[in-house]
Enzyme design. Structure first.
Site, PDB file in Angstrom:
ATOM      1  N   CYS A   1      43.693  -7.622  17.184  1.00 42.94           N
ATOM      2  CA  CYS A   1      43.374  -6.272  16.731  1.00 42.94           C
ATOM      3  C   CYS A   1      41.885  -6.147  16.457  1.00 42.94           C
ATOM      4  O   CYS A   1      41.156  -7.128  16.369  1.00 42.94           O
ATOM      5  CB  CYS A   1      44.154  -5.966  15.459  1.00 42.94           C
TER       6      CYS A   1
ATOM      7  N   ARG B   1      40.288  -4.299  21.990  1.00 43.99           N
ATOM      8  CA  ARG B   1      40.958  -5.406  21.312  1.00 43.99           C
ATOM      9  C   ARG B   1      42.426  -5.101  20.994  1.00 43.99           C
ATOM     10  O   ARG B   1      43.170  -5.983  20.559  1.00 43.99           O
ATOM     11  CB  ARG B   1      40.227  -5.744  20.007  1.00 43.99           C
TER      12      ARG B   1
ATOM     13  N   TRP C   1      46.967  -4.331  18.203  1.00 43.76           N
ATOM     14  CA  TRP C   1      47.748  -4.943  19.272  1.00 43.76           C
ATOM     15  C   TRP C   1      48.921  -5.602  18.580  1.00 43.76           C
ATOM     16  O   TRP C   1      48.758  -6.566  17.851  1.00 43.76           O
ATOM     17  CB  TRP C   1      46.903  -5.962  20.044  1.00 43.76           C
TER      18      TRP C   1
ATOM     19  N   ASN D   1      43.580  -8.772  11.263  1.00 44.73           N
ATOM     20  CA  ASN D   1      43.661  -9.292  12.625  1.00 44.73           C
ATOM     21  C   ASN D   1      44.092 -10.746  12.522  1.00 44.73           C
ATOM     22  O   ASN D   1      43.400 -11.555  11.916  1.00 44.73           O
ATOM     23  CB  ASN D   1      42.301  -9.190  13.324  1.00 44.73           C
ATOM     24  N   GLY D   2      45.252 -11.085  13.102  1.00 46.49           N
ATOM     25  CA  GLY D   2      45.737 -12.460  13.031  1.00 46.49           C
ATOM     26  C   GLY D   2      47.237 -12.485  12.842  1.00 46.49           C
ATOM     27  O   GLY D   2      47.928 -11.460  12.996  1.00 46.49           O
TER      28      GLY D   2
ATOM     29  N   GLU E   1      42.774 -16.476  40.609  1.00 43.40           N
ATOM     30  CA  GLU E   1      42.072 -15.436  39.866  1.00 43.40           C
ATOM     31  C   GLU E   1      42.315 -14.055  40.486  1.00 43.40           C
ATOM     32  O   GLU E   1      42.496 -13.068  39.769  1.00 43.40           O
ATOM     33  CB  GLU E   1      40.573 -15.754  39.818  1.00 43.40           C
TER      34      GLU E   1
ATOM     35  N   LYS F   1      43.980 -10.890  38.500  1.00 45.02           N
ATOM     36  CA  LYS F   1      43.341  -9.581  38.356  1.00 45.02           C
ATOM     37  C   LYS F   1      44.275  -8.457  38.793  1.00 45.02           C
ATOM     38  O   LYS F   1      44.381  -7.419  38.144  1.00 45.02           O
ATOM     39  CB  LYS F   1      42.040  -9.533  39.171  1.00 45.02           C
TER      40      LYS F   1
ATOM     41  N   GLU G   1      47.020  -8.009  36.181  1.00 38.37           N
ATOM     42  CA  GLU G   1      46.551  -7.522  34.884  1.00 38.37           C
ATOM     43  C   GLU G   1      46.424  -6.004  34.839  1.00 38.37           C
ATOM     44  O   GLU G   1      46.801  -5.373  33.839  1.00 38.37           O
ATOM     45  CB  GLU G   1      45.183  -8.125  34.556  1.00 38.37           C
TER      46      GLU G   1
ATOM     47  N   HIS H   1      56.021 -24.711  51.482  1.00 40.20           N
ATOM     48  CA  HIS H   1      56.914 -25.539  50.673  1.00 40.20           C
ATOM     49  C   HIS H   1      57.763 -24.682  49.730  1.00 40.20           C
ATOM     50  O   HIS H   1      58.124 -25.124  48.646  1.00 40.20           O
ATOM     51  CB  HIS H   1      56.107 -26.571  49.881  1.00 40.20           C
TER      52      HIS H   1
ATOM     53  N   LYS I   1      41.539  -7.794  24.801  1.00 40.97           N
ATOM     54  CA  LYS I   1      40.433  -8.591  25.330  1.00 40.97           C
ATOM     55  C   LYS I   1      40.395  -9.999  24.766  1.00 40.97           C
ATOM     56  O   LYS I   1      40.324 -10.966  25.509  1.00 40.97           O
ATOM     57  CB  LYS I   1      39.110  -7.869  25.032  1.00 40.97           C
TER      58      LYS I   1
END
Length: 619
Positions: free
Chosen positions: A2, A27, A74, A100-101, A492, A496, A499, A515, A614
């Site tokens: 957050c 955030r 969040w 935040n936590g 990557e 992306k 996301e 495979h 983020k």
């Protein structure tokens, strides 16, 4: 994950809190709220949704309301609704907290408080903090306080000592109208010090508009801010001296600057940000790399028998490239570990093991925990981070800053290329010290210095890449395939796309497709191949034929001048020629643009993808 902010000064607090929350919204953005000290009490406004929804329910700001706290959430404990939104006020109505936590022992504390007659309204762990402080504030024995210590400060300290887990908090008390208390453990917290005003926030982005002077709290430290100044101490009431630090970026760097999204801006910033990252570290005249942040540890690095990279998400993919670079140039055995797994394993660490933690924010909870695990086992631990003064930067023995400026977009872009650039410099320098000739090192340095300009030529294809995205954006399953140094780039690229466009994508080493994953191929399924010039070019051409024969839609990232590859591709994107070991900084650019355009075409909020934030400051 957050965002929290607090303001104490001479100006109306509400507009400052709201504007600061907008800068922190990356955030977390599923609910938001503010609390003001007003008319002897605490006035709270909060709602589910984004900051814009909060603005709709706010009263007109008043000049006399100059102290307040704010939060953008969040969600962890409790669904994102108005009741669970922060700030949380205690059962007495005197204490308000933003947090935040994650409080790991909140259930035990909640059960005990309820047995004492304390009522709870929300599902959150944070309400335990406000109620615990409120309970101690009302029931604490004044004789327990140290000389000059207020009941408010004492109650906060006593409560924080009882918490297990992580927190960055800002706290108000209606009986103390000119005081804000902040504290942290495992979550970032910064105090901006202005001219007669103070801003407490989880990120410098919320501070820089008002002041560039700040102090960075360390774990288990708290700050008490009043109209006459501030003091810092541990949560155990031991005084701590803190130095003011200059925030190293400007307000302009966190504005959109004419771009539609922060992500697009940061993709296009990469030539400049990479030049800044390399600048002052490359000496082309003498063919050396100068990494001052780890100068005292270069001997240990040169003699290392084992190097472990630990990271999460995009930084993990950069670590994979670093692993290949170190083994190729320095001939040092290396491995890359997910920090979230490393911390719970029993890793083999000897006196000659170096652990390198990679994190854009420097606050990634799993990576920070991996750092602590490695330190406990006696390893030398280095950091590669972007944010100066961050938790990982302080926890490691030494490190290298990226210096690419703030990255606001939730999907990391310019941090990845800078992380790979730093790892390239490290590998070149260690190689030069071990067995690479001076001429070869000089050639590597020259090639590395050309990467920023080569990125510019790729960015010119943005509209072409948008057309490719438009032709395939309706497909819900994609493959990304690469070999050698470009295998991590395939991972990557898939990340992306997942996301921000919410398209299911899988990144693989191209040879692994047959495979098992080749069973996924259906007619028209997009398969993105990184088929640049290199020792495995012929092999990946064979992989392209395997997918094409089964009806897959072939999107190829190839080297300029490759006249053969176009016959095999449905869509072609080219990059300038470069040595294979430096290609990831080029091949990733088209994949970033492909994901960006796909997300925009699908109507998604690129900078605020669903369920993501983020800085992952919780486990």
């Amino acid at each position: 994950m957050c965002g929290i902010v607090a303001y104490l000064g001479k100006k109306p607090a509400q507009p400052i809190l709201v504007e600061s929350l907008k800068r922190l919204e990356y955030r977390g953005y599923d609910s938001a709220g503010i609390a003001l000290l007003r008319d002897g009490g605490i006035s709270v406004k909060k709602t589910s949704g984004r900051i814009a929804a909060l603005e709709q329910i706010l009263d007109a700001p008043r000049n006399v309301d100059t102290v307040g706290i704010g939060h953008t959430r969040w969600a962890t404990h409790g669904v994102p609704n108005t009741v669970n939104a922060h700030p949380h006020v205690d059962y007495t109505g005197k204490i308000a907290v933003v947090h935040n936590g994650i409080i790991e022992n909140y259930s035990t504390l909640k059960t005990w408080l309820q047995s004492e007659g304390v009522a709870f309204l929300s599902e959150t762990d944070t309400e335990v903090i406000s109620n615990l402080i409120g309970y101690l504030y009302c029931n604490g024995d004044p004789s327990d306080r140290c000389g000059g210590q207020s009941q408010f400060e004492w109650a906060v300290q006593q409560a924080l000592q009882k918490l297990h887990g992580t927190f960055g908090v800002a706290i108000l008390c209606s009986d103390c109208p000119d005081t804000i208390i902040g504290a942290k453990r495992g979550s970032p917290l910064i105090l901006g010090v202005g001219n007669g005003e103070y801003i407490l926030a989880s990120d410098a982005a919320a501070i820089v508009e008002h002041t560039t002077q700040a102090i960075y709290l360390a774990d288990n430290e708290m700050v008490t801010v009043g109209s006459g100044g501030f003091n810092t101490k541990t949560i155990n009431n031991v005084v701590v001296a803190k130095d003011l630090t200059q925030i190293e970026f400007s307000l302009d760097q966190i504005e959109l600057g004419g771009f539609e999204h922060h992500m697009l801006k940061e993709i296009f910033e990469q030539p400049e940000s990479l030049s800044t990252c390399l600048g002052g570290r490359i000496n082309k005249q003498c063919g050396k790399i100068m990494l001052g942040g780890i100068a005292d540890h270069l001997r240990d690095l040169t003699q290392a028998k084992h190097i472990i990279f630990t990271a999460c998400g995009t930084a993990f993919h950069a670590g994979l490239v670093g692993e290949f670079l170190l083994e190729h140039l320095a001939r040092i055995p290396a491995e890359t570990e997910y920090a979230s797994e490393f911390r719970y394993r029993n890793p083999i660490i000897s006196d000659s093991t170096i652990v390198i933690a990679i994190s854009q924010s420097g606050e990634t909870a799993d990576t920070l925990a991996a750092v602590e695990q490695a330190k406990e086992r006696g390893a030398t631990v280095l950091g590669i981070v972007n944010v100066v003064g961050s938790s990982i930067a302080r926890a490691t023995d030494a490190g290298i800053y990226l210096h690419v400026g703030p990255e606001i977009g939730v999907a990391s872009t310019k941090a990845f290329t800078a992380q790979v650039a730093v790892l390239s410099m490290l590998a070149i320098e260690l190689g030069r010290r071990r067995h690479v000739s001076s001429d070869e090192a000089a050639r590597c340095i020259d090639e590395l210095s050309q990467i920023p300009e080569k990125i510019n030529t790729i960015l010119e294809q943005s509209n072409h890449i948008r057309d490719i995205a438009a032709a395939n954006v309706d497909r819900e399953n994609w493959l990304f395939l690469g070999r050698g140094f470009n295998y991590p780039v395939a991972l990557e690229g898939a990340l992306k796309l997942k996301e921000i466009s919410y398209i299911h994508a899988e990144g693989l080493p191209a040879a692994e497709m047959k495979h098992g994953p080749i069973a996924l191929i259906v007619d028209g399924m997009p398969a993105v191949f990184i088929a640049t010039a290199g020792p495995q070019y012929d092999k990946i051409m064979g992989n392209i034929e395997e997918v094409k024969a089964r009806g897959g839609k072939i999107i190829v990232v190839a080297t300029e001048g490759d006249n053969e590859i176009g016959r095999h591709a449905d869509h072609l994107i080219t990059i300038p020629d470069a040595p294979e070991l430096f290609q990831p900084m080029l091949t990733v650019i088209p994949l970033q643009l492909l994901a960006y355009h796909a997300a925009v075409l699908r109507g998604h909020d690129v900078d605020k993808p669903r369920n993501l934030a983020k800085s992952v400051t919780v486990e």
